[in-house]
Design a protein around this motif. Structure first.
Motif, mmCIF file in Angstrom:
data_model
loop_
_atom_site.group_PDB
_atom_site.id
_atom_site.type_symbol
_atom_site.label_atom_id
_atom_site.label_comp_id
_atom_site.label_asym_id
_atom_site.label_seq_id
_atom_site.Cartn_x
_atom_site.Cartn_y
_atom_site.Cartn_z
ATOM 1 N N ARG A 45 -1.105 1.741 -5.202
ATOM 2 C CA ARG A 45 -0.896 0.452 -5.078
ATOM 3 C C ARG A 45 0.377 0.002 -4.704
ATOM 4 O O ARG A 45 1.479 0.703 -5.264
ATOM 5 C CB ARG A 45 -1.216 -0.298 -6.281
ATOM 6 N N ASP A 46 0.718 -0.599 -3.659
ATOM 7 C CA ASP A 46 2.183 -0.859 -3.159
ATOM 8 C C ASP A 46 2.571 -1.926 -3.771
ATOM 9 O O ASP A 46 2.272 -3.114 -3.785
ATOM 10 C CB ASP A 46 2.305 -0.965 -1.576
ATOM 11 N N ARG A 57 -0.035 9.084 -2.044
ATOM 12 C CA ARG A 57 -1.475 8.878 -2.152
ATOM 13 C C ARG A 57 -1.932 9.579 -3.365
ATOM 14 O O ARG A 57 -1.314 10.685 -3.659
ATOM 15 C CB ARG A 57 -2.495 9.310 -0.907
ATOM 16 N N PRO A 115 7.351 3.716 1.165
ATOM 17 C CA PRO A 115 5.884 3.363 0.567
ATOM 18 C C PRO A 115 5.407 4.385 -0.344
ATOM 19 O O PRO A 115 5.945 5.437 -0.377
ATOM 20 C CB PRO A 115 5.051 3.489 1.891
ATOM 21 N N PRO A 116 4.393 3.871 -1.186
ATOM 22 C CA PRO A 116 3.971 4.957 -1.941
ATOM 23 C C PRO A 116 3.162 5.753 -1.639
ATOM 24 O O PRO A 116 2.894 5.723 -0.437
ATOM 25 C CB PRO A 116 3.188 3.932 -2.877
ATOM 26 N N ASP A 140 9.585 -4.628 3.396
ATOM 27 C CA ASP A 140 9.439 -3.655 2.167
ATOM 28 C C ASP A 140 9.728 -2.112 2.791
ATOM 29 O O ASP A 140 10.365 -1.525 2.094
ATOM 30 C CB ASP A 140 7.823 -3.707 1.893
ATOM 31 N N ASP A 141 9.659 -1.873 4.114
ATOM 32 C CA ASP A 141 9.920 -0.564 4.617
ATOM 33 C C ASP A 141 11.311 -0.473 4.374
ATOM 34 O O ASP A 141 11.840 0.901 4.412
ATOM 35 C CB ASP A 141 9.545 -0.330 6.047
ATOM 36 N N ARG A 144 6.133 -2.673 -3.827
ATOM 37 C CA ARG A 144 7.424 -2.777 -3.349
ATOM 38 C C ARG A 144 7.804 -4.234 -3.299
ATOM 39 O O ARG A 144 9.090 -4.615 -3.635
ATOM 40 C CB ARG A 144 7.717 -2.211 -1.896
ATOM 41 N N THR A 145 6.815 -5.103 -2.695
ATOM 42 C CA THR A 145 7.089 -6.602 -2.826
ATOM 43 C C THR A 145 7.439 -7.144 -4.106
ATOM 44 O O THR A 145 8.434 -8.002 -4.323
ATOM 45 C CB THR A 145 5.759 -7.347 -2.053
ATOM 46 N N PRO A 154 -5.018 5.700 -1.478
ATOM 47 C CA PRO A 154 -3.571 5.357 -1.471
ATOM 48 C C PRO A 154 -3.143 4.558 -2.698
ATOM 49 O O PRO A 154 -4.247 3.698 -3.196
ATOM 50 C CB PRO A 154 -3.531 4.282 -0.393
#
Length: 244
Positions: free
Chosen positions: A23-24, A240, A237-238, A231-232, A26-27, A21
């Motif tokens: 890196r997320d 993979r 979401p990112p 975040d959703d 969004r935050t 996955p």
């Protein structure tokens, strides 16, 4: 054989990526945009409030005003840079936050505001021209003629009209969208809706700065909405990283 190869290629393209996955972040973006939203109008409020004096009249009056406080005017150019750098992302953020609850108002407000704000890049900065003229010892008459010629240019005249349109009508529509969307306290959307069309016409430095501060509070409503979001709700979401 060729048909089978194309089918396999299409199948691989349509299949979801199953690798590591990504890196997320969004935050990070949600908090960054929440911080940015009130900055442009707040910076402009400080710019108006701390300017040594009103530049009422022609460019010669601006030169005299800047001559009485070159250090202050020079420092305020950095405050003006904050306004310029953050204005577009802050405007986009307000439209993004309000788009689900008031899609048409948010779209109309964003189009008008962004058109005017982007066009403002073509407008001369009289304070900066005056400051450079004084610091470099340039001929005042030549600088005055240049400033007058710039403002008389048809492209600058059109940009000025678009700027006023974006500042008044565009911000008012974004304020209405923020209010109608109910993603932030209603009074914050109303503050932006009122401050947008009125603050350019409030007389005096203190009055103009106060109007801009009210608008900054209104734009901060989008930041409040972002901080309340998960975040959703903010974005998808990112994905993979695809495996070879």
């Amino acid at each position: 054989m060729e048909h089978e190869s194309r089918t396999e290629t299409a199948s691989r393209a349509a299949a979801p990526a199953t690798g590591r996955p990504l890196r997320d972040v969004r935050t990070f973006w949600r908090i960054l945009l929440a911080v940015i939203t009130p900055l442009p109008l707040l910076a402009q409020a400080l710019y108006h409030l701390l300017m040594p004096g009103p530049a009422d009249g022609d460019f010669a009056a601006t030169l005299d005003m800047v001559a009485g406080g070159q250090g202050t005017v020079g420092a305020l150019q950095w405050v003006g840079a904050v306004f310029t750098i953050t204005l577009i992302p802050a405007t986009c953020t307000v439209a993004w936050v309000a788009r689900r609850g008031a899609p048409r108002l948010a779209t109309a407000g964003a189009l008008l505001s962004l058109l005017g704000f982007l066009a403002s890049a073509l407008m001369p900065n009289d304070h900066l021209i005056a400051l450079v003229t004084l610091e470099e010892g340039l001929d005042r008459g030549a600088a005055t003629a240049l400033d007058q010629a710039l403002w008389a240019n048809p492209v600058v005249s059109a940009a000025s009209g678009l700027w006023i349109l974006g500042l008044t009508i565009g911000l008012a529509l974004l304020g209405a969208a923020l209010w109608r969307s109910r993603v932030a306290p209603a009074w914050m959307g109303i503050a932006l809706m009122i401050a947008g069309p009125t603050h350019p016409f409030i007389p005096g430095q203190i009055g103009s700065a106060a109007g801009l501060a009210v608008g900054a509070v209104g734009m901060a409503g989008a930041g409040v909405a972002l901080l309340r979001m998960r975040d959703d709700e903010f974005d998808l979401p990112p994905g993979r990283r695809s495996q070879a």
